[in-house]
Structures are given as structure tokens and as C-alpha cells.
Design an enzyme around this catalytic site. Structure first.
Site, PDB file in Angstrom:
ATOM      1  CG  ASP A 183      68.272  60.661  81.020  1.00  0.00           C
ATOM      2  OD1 ASP A 183      68.692  60.741  82.197  1.00  0.00           O
ATOM      3  OD2 ASP A 183      67.468  61.485  80.529  1.00  0.00           O
ATOM      4  CG  ASN A 202      61.187  67.312  74.666  1.00  0.00           C
ATOM      5  OD1 ASN A 202      60.708  68.191  73.957  1.00  0.00           O
ATOM      6  ND2 ASN A 202      62.498  67.143  74.810  1.00  0.00           N
ATOM      7  CG  HIS A 203      63.513  63.374  75.192  1.00  0.00           C
ATOM      8  ND1 HIS A 203      63.240  64.478  75.957  1.00  0.00           N
ATOM      9  CD2 HIS A 203      63.812  62.389  76.086  1.00  0.00           C
ATOM     10  CE1 HIS A 203      63.376  64.194  77.235  1.00  0.00           C
ATOM     11  NE2 HIS A 203      63.723  62.917  77.351  1.00  0.00           N
ATOM     12  CG  ASP A 223      60.544  63.763  81.358  1.00  0.00           C
ATOM     13  OD1 ASP A 223      60.955  64.063  82.487  1.00  0.00           O
ATOM     14  OD2 ASP A 223      61.286  63.681  80.360  1.00  0.00           O
ATOM     15  NE  ARG A 230      58.263  63.892  86.749  1.00  0.00           N
ATOM     16  CZ  ARG A 230      59.319  63.936  85.941  1.00  0.00           C
ATOM     17  NH1 ARG A 230      59.396  63.143  84.878  1.00  0.00           N
ATOM     18  NH2 ARG A 230      60.310  64.765  86.182  1.00  0.00           N
ATOM     19  CG  HIS A 268      64.269  61.274  89.317  1.00  0.00           C
ATOM     20  ND1 HIS A 268      63.157  62.071  89.503  1.00  0.00           N
ATOM     21  CD2 HIS A 268      64.565  61.355  88.003  1.00  0.00           C
ATOM     22  CE1 HIS A 268      62.799  62.594  88.355  1.00  0.00           C
ATOM     23  NE2 HIS A 268      63.626  62.187  87.418  1.00  0.00           N
ATOM     24  CG  ASP A 269      65.987  64.749  87.607  1.00  0.00           C
ATOM     25  OD1 ASP A 269      66.625  63.787  87.135  1.00  0.00           O
ATOM     26  OD2 ASP A 269      64.921  65.168  87.127  1.00  0.00           O
ATOM     27  CE1 TYR A 282      62.774  73.287  78.638  1.00  0.00           C
ATOM     28  CE2 TYR A 282      62.478  71.016  79.363  1.00  0.00           C
ATOM     29  CZ  TYR A 282      62.835  72.314  79.628  1.00  0.00           C
ATOM     30  OH  TYR A 282      63.262  72.664  80.878  1.00  0.00           O
ATOM     31  CG  LEU A 283      55.868  69.265  74.490  1.00  0.00           C
ATOM     32  CD1 LEU A 283      54.402  68.863  74.502  1.00  0.00           C
ATOM     33  CD2 LEU A 283      56.741  68.041  74.775  1.00  0.00           C
ATOM     34  CD  GLU A 296      60.540  67.383  84.742  1.00  0.00           C
ATOM     35  OE1 GLU A 296      61.607  67.444  85.369  1.00  0.00           O
ATOM     36  OE2 GLU A 296      60.507  67.146  83.528  1.00  0.00           O
TER      37      GLU A 296
HETATM   38  C1  BGC Z   1      63.854  63.979  84.121  1.00  0.00           C
HETATM   39  C2  BGC Z   1      65.330  63.665  84.110  1.00  0.00           C
HETATM   40  C3  BGC Z   1      65.728  63.343  82.685  1.00  0.00           C
HETATM   41  C4  BGC Z   1      65.301  64.456  81.725  1.00  0.00           C
HETATM   42  C5  BGC Z   1      65.447  64.071  80.325  1.00  0.00           C
HETATM   43  C6  BGC Z   1      63.762  65.205  83.252  1.00  0.00           C
HETATM   44  O1  BGC Z   1      62.723  65.968  83.389  1.00  0.00           O
HETATM   45  O2  BGC Z   1      63.386  64.225  85.409  1.00  0.00           O
HETATM   46  O3  BGC Z   1      65.665  62.639  84.969  1.00  0.00           O
HETATM   47  O4  BGC Z   1      67.117  63.188  82.614  1.00  0.00           O
HETATM   48  O5  BGC Z   1      63.944  64.766  81.919  1.00  0.00           O
HETATM   49  O6  BGC Z   1      64.516  63.098  79.985  1.00  0.00           O
END
Ligand code: BGC
Length: 704
Positions: free
Chosen positions: A67, A109-110, A208, A206, A315-316, A212-213, A250
Site C-alpha cells: 500500500d 491505525n495499522h 494517517d 500527518r 496521492h489518493d 479509526y483507532l 487525516e
Molecule cells: C492513505 C492511503 C492509504 C490508507 C491506508 C490513507 O489515509 O492516504 O494512501 O492507502 O490510509 O493506510
């Protein structure tokens, strides 16, 4: 160059201009086909000249890259593709030396399923400390109200793990297990990552996928109170251990949920304003300001120290989560006719192709981005109008190599083209042979030069980053107009969202007597009177007007702007005779680059005053002959009238002709220490009078 050019200001992010970039796609220094930190370091001067102030780097940590690095396998290192930690440190030092700040990703988150924490967890017994780093269940039915985000790729938020003999929870790809924030050890481990990068000098993080934590039964598992408690804790930690750092949320949410991430100034400093982005595209396509004004009406006020981050593309995919179903259908019809342009709930295209490569619309969208309240975030390549490649998988089509030149691999890498991290754009319309930095540097009418001017202009006014917004309500819905005001600055923004010429009458009663000065051309317009202010605007045209204080109004000396600040123990005269390393000479290249009359195709690299022609017995104001060494080609000479103005005259000049102000100056002369501004003397009314007097004198001498 000094070691660190960063201004000591905890609110730096409010006046910033962000540039988002993918290290792997920016510049390859070692010919392996992948961009890296030494390559990015080589390109820092380009970014400095563009005028951006903060670099936001996409993930560069060790990762299996399923990813694009958002699948972290180690929080405390650099992926060997991008270089080493030492390369990163060197890059950071060089960025700071140029006054550029750096924001990196913190994927809270992950992790990747390859992270040692997950590998340990799946082998550890249920209930153990190691297993509890992630979220497990015996059934895939828990938390069923949580939506699936990557709906084109996943059908459930649970995946069975054969090793653990249990399901693990993931909000994104199944190879990205969610960390368990109920486990204090997880939070401690992440705090170590925070300290590692911030202590190294990184200026901001940032956060990310921050909504969803936590997971709780019977909820959507988004924006839960526990998440906000954790973010408060994170903020306190950062404030206690570090200075001038910034946390950016984000949170792809509606405005009322997004503001919770500021939590009255106790949580994140910044948050992306997601819903404004598709509405910018809707307003331009429907030629109606309603989508924009409506979303601002729904946006609550935010604490003074906080700031929205605004963007057009990133980028998304161009996410359509924060729109209604009808609006989403409309956006797909308008901007993504082909199925392959769509992904998840969005559109995977770059700015220029989305706007049909229409230069006027591209300028209009950027002008709105740069004038609405918040910090603008540019996506790499959009400053030259790069295209995309919808035939690549996932979101790779908007992550292709930066186009530096018409050379092999767009000048991005010396590698065999087949080895590149992603293919370069060779579509006819956006081919790297025509759309590239080198070509656009040669043409002062290019999008790149226009973006540089837009950025330079915005940086002259703090109202854009810090000011209030006051929408006007003209009858013509195709016109959007608002006033941004901060301290003694008032900027009127008027934009025509339509393809056709429009007329508008603006109610500017509260600015009666003020003179609107159009900022790009420094053209004064008729004063605002008692009647509605009447304007005609061509297709997709926008104006930025500085509204000067009405005659007689009290004024305060402007201070603390983004202008270069010069300090000298000498007097005005000594400043003029300094060499190219002197304070005034160092401020000149930046100023010349913004001047419409500066005719060289290349950027001014150094400038030196080679002759001073006094007009009277004093050299203030005077005419100077400036020798400019451009970044390419032979030196050029320009006549530049210069003056030093103080007090109310300086304030008046900054209001009336901001584009002709060169620097703030503090000097010491016969009257002691004095502060004021250096300006192009043609903006100073005394200069005109002096010239007339000289011409008069010559006439008289001739006549005698
Ligand atoms: C990022 C994505 C990413 C996703 C999962 C998003 O917030 O901007 O590019 O695929 O988090 O990590």
C-alpha cells in the site's frame, strides 16, 4: 548559508505552503530507477524557488510496499530503496538550511502484516501481551456497523489468520492489521516513534487514518471519544518534549466531525478539510458558487491556533466520501466518464486531466485553493500540470515519476526505463517531452512560473493564512466573492466560475473610500463609493484586490510579514554599495523573480548593484543599475529605482503597491536606528515628483 533558516514561530503552519511528494517518484540519485533522499536533497533548490515552505513526505519506512508504504514494517528506519537514516538526516538538515520544514507520516491505525509486532502476535497465545497488539475475534460479525473503506478490494473488515486461528480486524487492506489502542503497550511503542522523528528535527506528523483507532460495539468505529482522549494525550506528550511541532489529522469526515480533531486547541494543530475539495470541482463544473459557500456555512469556527489544510489533489483518489449520493453521481459523470478512472469511492486522476488541461480552470482552482481559509497543499507535479495514467493499478496512476526534463525517463532517473519504480507519462497530451520542469522554466508564461508568482504573492499577505473570511452575496451566482482580513490587511477575492464573461455588482459598503489594488498587476481600480461596486470578469477569471484603508482612517505600521527582513548596522548608502553577499543584494533575486518586467527566461541567481545614480544630493530615492546573474545564460543589467520608506508612508505603500515592496529593513543612520521598507522607488510618489523636478530643471538650464 546559516545552519537553520526556520523562523521560531509555534504557529508556522498557518502561513505555510505545503508540497506533498513521494520520495520514490521525485528524483533518483543512484540510477536504480527509484527516487531517494539524496535525489530529493538535490532538488531542494527547485522547491525553495517554487516558494513552498513545507514538504510533506509520503511514507518512506521499511515496508513490503503493498500500500505504497502505508503498510509499515518498521517505524524507526528508512526503506533501503529511499536511502539510509543518514541520508534522511542530511536531507532534513539541508531542508532546514533553506527554511523548508518537513512533515512525515505517522501511520497510527495499522501496520503491515509483515511488521514484527504482527508476526509475534499471530504466534502468541490469545490474551498474551504480544497477541494484544492487534484486534482479534473468533467471529467476523463484530463491529458490523463499520463501513468498508477499500470497497473495491475488501468485502469484510475481518480476515482469518491460519496461524492465530482467529480473525483480525483491518479498516483498509487485509494485509494491514489494525493496532489495538486499548493496549497501553501499543501507545507506548507509537510514542517512541513520535519522539524518534521529532527529536531528529522533523517538524510535523500527518496522522494517517486517525478516525479509526478504536473499535466499539454498536458504533461506526469512527471518531470515537476514546480516539480524542488518545490524541489529547499525544498532544500533551509532544508539547512537553518538543517545540514548534505540528500534528495534522487525516480525518476524511464532515466538518462538524473534523473540527473535533482540534478539540479547542488541545488536540491536532491542523486537519484536512476533505469536503471542500470535491465542492471546488463541483462549483467550477456547475458554474455556481453554492457548493462552496454551502460547505463553508456548515464549517464551524476553529480555535485561533488551529488551521485547515486544503488541497485539490493528493496521492489518493479524489475521494467522494463526503458528498451526497446525487453529488457523487454528478462528480463521476463530470470527471470520470470511464470506469477505470474510478476506484473505491473516488476518482484516480490528477488535476490537469480532471480539468481538461484547461489552463484557465487550473489557475482558477489554484487561486481558490490559495485564497480560502487554510494552508494550501500542492501535490508534486501539479505545478507543471502533469498528467496521469489510469491504466496503472490502484492509485499508482497519480504517483508516476516527476517530469524534470525531456531526457530519458523524464530526467528522473538514469536507469533502464523498464526498471523505473513506475512508468513515466507518455500520453500525447502530457508526455514528459513537453510537460516538464526544464521546458517550463524557459517559458515565463508557463504554469510553473505562474504558480511561483501566485505563491510569492500569497506569501506577502498574512490575511490568506490567518485572516477571517466574509462572503459577499452578489446576485450573480456564477461569481464567488469574499474578503479575507487580518489586522490591517483586507484582500477582496472575486472569481468567475463560469466559462463565459460575467458582470457582478458587489456590496462593499463597509470598505467605502478604499481603493482596490489588483495584486498581480498592481493596478489601482476606482475607489469604492456609495453604490455597489461593479466589475466584469472574463471566462474563469479571478482577481485578488488589496483594499487600501480609506483616506483619513487610522493605520498601524504593518510588521512581521513574510518579506525578507534585513538588518544592518550601516546606513542606507552603505547598503547600496555592499557586494553580492550584502543584505540588500541577497534580497534582490527573490524580488526580481516576481517582477513582470524581469525579462530573463532563467531565474535570477545573484544580483549586485553596480552603480548608484542619485537624483538629488541624497541617494534616497535613487536609480540603481543592477547586474543579475541568471541561473543560466549571460549576466543581464536592469535599472532599478530604489527607496527606503518609513512610518505611515511605508504602511501606505505596503497597502497600495505590495508587489513593489522588496524587504523590511532596520538600519542605523544619523537619526539613529530606523525601521521601514525597501521598495521599488517608482511606487513611491516622491520619486515621480523628483523626476519631474529634474526634467523641469534641465528644461530651464536649456532655456537659459
Ligand atoms: C492513505 C492511503 C492509504 C490508507 C491506508 C490513507 O489515509 O492516504 O494512501 O492507502 O490510509 O493506510
Amino acid at each position: 548559508m546559516p545552519a537553520n533558516e526556520l523562523v521560531d514561530d509555534p504557529l508556522w503552519y498557518k502561513d505555510a505552503i505545503f508540497y506533498e511528494l513521494r520520495v520514490r517518484s521525485f528524483y533518483d540519485s543512484n540510477g536504480d530507477g527509484i527516487g531517494d533522499f539524496p535525489g530529493l536533497t538535490e532538488k531542494l533548490d527547485y522547491l525553495k524557488e517554487l516558494g513552498v515552505t513545507t514538504l510533506w513526505l509520503l511514507p518512506f519506512y521499511p515496508s513490503p510496499m503493498k500500500d505504497d508504504g502505508y503498510d509499515t514494517a518498521d517505524y524507526l528506519d528508512v526503506h533501503p530503496d529511499c536511502g539510509s537514516l543518514a541520508d534522511f538526516r542530511h536531507f532534513l538538515k539541508e531542508a532546514h538550511r533553506r527554511g523548508l520544514r518537513v512533515v512525515t507520516e505517522l501511520v497510527l491505525n495499522h501496520t503491515s502484516d509483515q511488521h514484527p509486532w504482527f508476526q509475534r502476535a499471530r504466534h502468541a497465545p490469545p490474551g498474551s501481551h504480544e497477541r494484544d497488539f492487534y484486534v482479534w475475534s473468533d467471529t467476523p460479525t463484530k463491529y458490523k456497523e463499520a463501513r468498508i473503506i477499500f470497497k473495491d478490494f475488501e468485502h469484510s473488515n475481518w480476515t482469518w489468520d491460519h496461524e492465530a486461528k482467529a480473525y483480525y480486524w483491518h479498516r483498509f487492506y487485509s494485509h494491514q492489521p489494525d493496532l489495538n489502542f486499548d493496549n497501553p503497550a501499543v501507545k507506548r511503542a507509537l510514542m517512541r516513534a513520535v519522539d524518534f522523528w521529532l527529536a531528529m528535527g522533523v517538524d510535523g506528523l500527518r496522522l494517517d487514518a486517525v478516525p479509526y483507532l478504536y473499535e466499539r460495539d454498536g458504533t461506526t468505529c469512527e471518531n470515537l471519544p476514546e480516539t480524542h482522549v488518545f490524541l489529547n494525550e499525544l498532544r500533551r506528550h509532544v508539547d512537553k518534549k518538543h517545540t514548534n511541532k505540528m500534528l495534522l489529522a487525516e480525518a476524511n469526515q464532515w466538518p462538524e466531525d473534523a473540527v473535533a480533531y482540534f478539540d479547542h486547541g488541545k488536540s491536532c494543530h491542523m486537519a484536512f478539510h476533505f469536503p471542500i475539495m470535491p465542492r471546488l470541482f463541483m462549483s467550477v463544473r456547475t458554474e455556481d458558487r453554492f457548493p462552496l459557500t454551502d460547505i463553508w456555512a456548515q464549517t464551524p469556527a476553529i480555535p485561533d491556533a488551529c488551521q485547515w489544510a486544503l488541497f485539490l489533489r493528493n496521492h489518493d483518489e479524489l475521494t467522494l466520501e463526503m458528498v451526497t449520493d446525487e453529488e457523487r453521481d454528478y462528480m463521476y459523470r463530470a470527471y470520470a466518464q470511464e470506469n477505470r478512472m474510478r476506484i473505491n469511492l473516488g476518482i484516480r486522476r490528477r488535476l490537469a486531466p480532471l480539468l481538461g488541461n484547461n489552463r484557465r480552470t487550473i489557475e482558477l482552482m489554484n487561486a481558490l485553493l490559495f485564497s480560502l481559509p487554510g494552508t494550501p497543499v500542492l501535490y508534486y507535479g501539479d505545478e507543471i500540470g502533469m498528467g496521469d495514467n489510469v491504466y496503472l493499478g490502484d492509485r499508482d496512476g497519480v504517483r508516476t515519476p516527476m517530469q524534470w526534463s525531456p531526457d530519458r525517463n523524464a530526467g528522473f532517473s538514469r536507469a533502464n526505463p523498464q526498471k523505473l519504480i513506475l512508468p513515466t507519462i507518455i500520453d500525447h497530451e502530457y508526455h514528459y517531452q513537453s510537460v516538464n520542469v526544464e521546458a517550463q522554466e524557459q517559458n515565463r508564461h508557463s504554469l510553473l512560473w505562474w504558480m511561483r508568482r501566485l505563491i510569492a504573492l500569497r506569501k506577502q499577505f498574512r490575511a490568506f493564512g490567518r485572516g477571517a473570511i466574509d462572503f459577499l452575496q452578489p446576485d450573480n451566482p456564477r461569481i464567488i466573492a469574499f474578503v479575507r482580513s487580518f489586522e490591517d490587511e483586507s484582500i477582496l477575492v472575486v472569481a468567475n466560475l463560469s466559462r463565459f464573461v460575467q458582470h457582478v455588482e458587489l456590496d462593499l459598503g463597509s470598505h467605502r473610500g478604499a481603493i482596490p489594488v489588483e495584486l498581480f498587476g498592481r493596478t489601482s481600480f476606482p475607489a469604492i463609493g456609495d453604490r455597489p461596486y461593479s466589475l466584469s470578469l472574463g471566462s474563469h477569471v479571478f482577481y485578488w484586490f488589496a483594499l487600501t484603508a480609506p483616506a483619513g482612517a487610522s493605520v498601524h505600521p504593518a510588521s512581521d510579514s513574510a518579506l525578507p527582513k534585513l538588518d544592518t548596522d550601516g546606513d542606507w548608502e552603505s547598503l547600496l554599495t555592499d557586494d553580492a553577499a550584502g543584505p540588500l543584494a541577497r534580497a534582490l533575486p527573490g524580488y526580481l523573480a516576481t517582477c513582470p518586467w524581469f525579462s530573463s527566461k532563467a531565474r535570477p541567481k545573484t544580483a549586485r548593484i553596480v552603480e548608484v545614480i542619485p537624483l538629488t544630493e541624497s541617494t534616497n530615492p535613487c536609480i540603481t543599475l543592477v547586474e543579475v546573474e541568471p541561473s543560466e545564460g549571460d549576466p543581464e543589467r536592469y535599472l532599478l529605482p530604489l527607496g527606503f520608506v518609513t512610518d505611515v508612508a511605508a504602511h501606505e505603500l505596503r497597502q497600495r503597491a505590495p508587489g513593489q515592496v522588496i524587504a523590511e529593513l532596520s538600519l542605523v543612520d544619523a537619526s539613529g536606528q530606523r525601521r521601514g521598507i525597501v521598495c521599488d522607488a517608482t511606487a513611491d510618489l516622491r520619486f515621480g515628483r523628483l523626476l519631474l523636478a529634474i526634467i523641469e530643471r534641465r528644461r530651464r538650464i536649456k532655456g537659459e
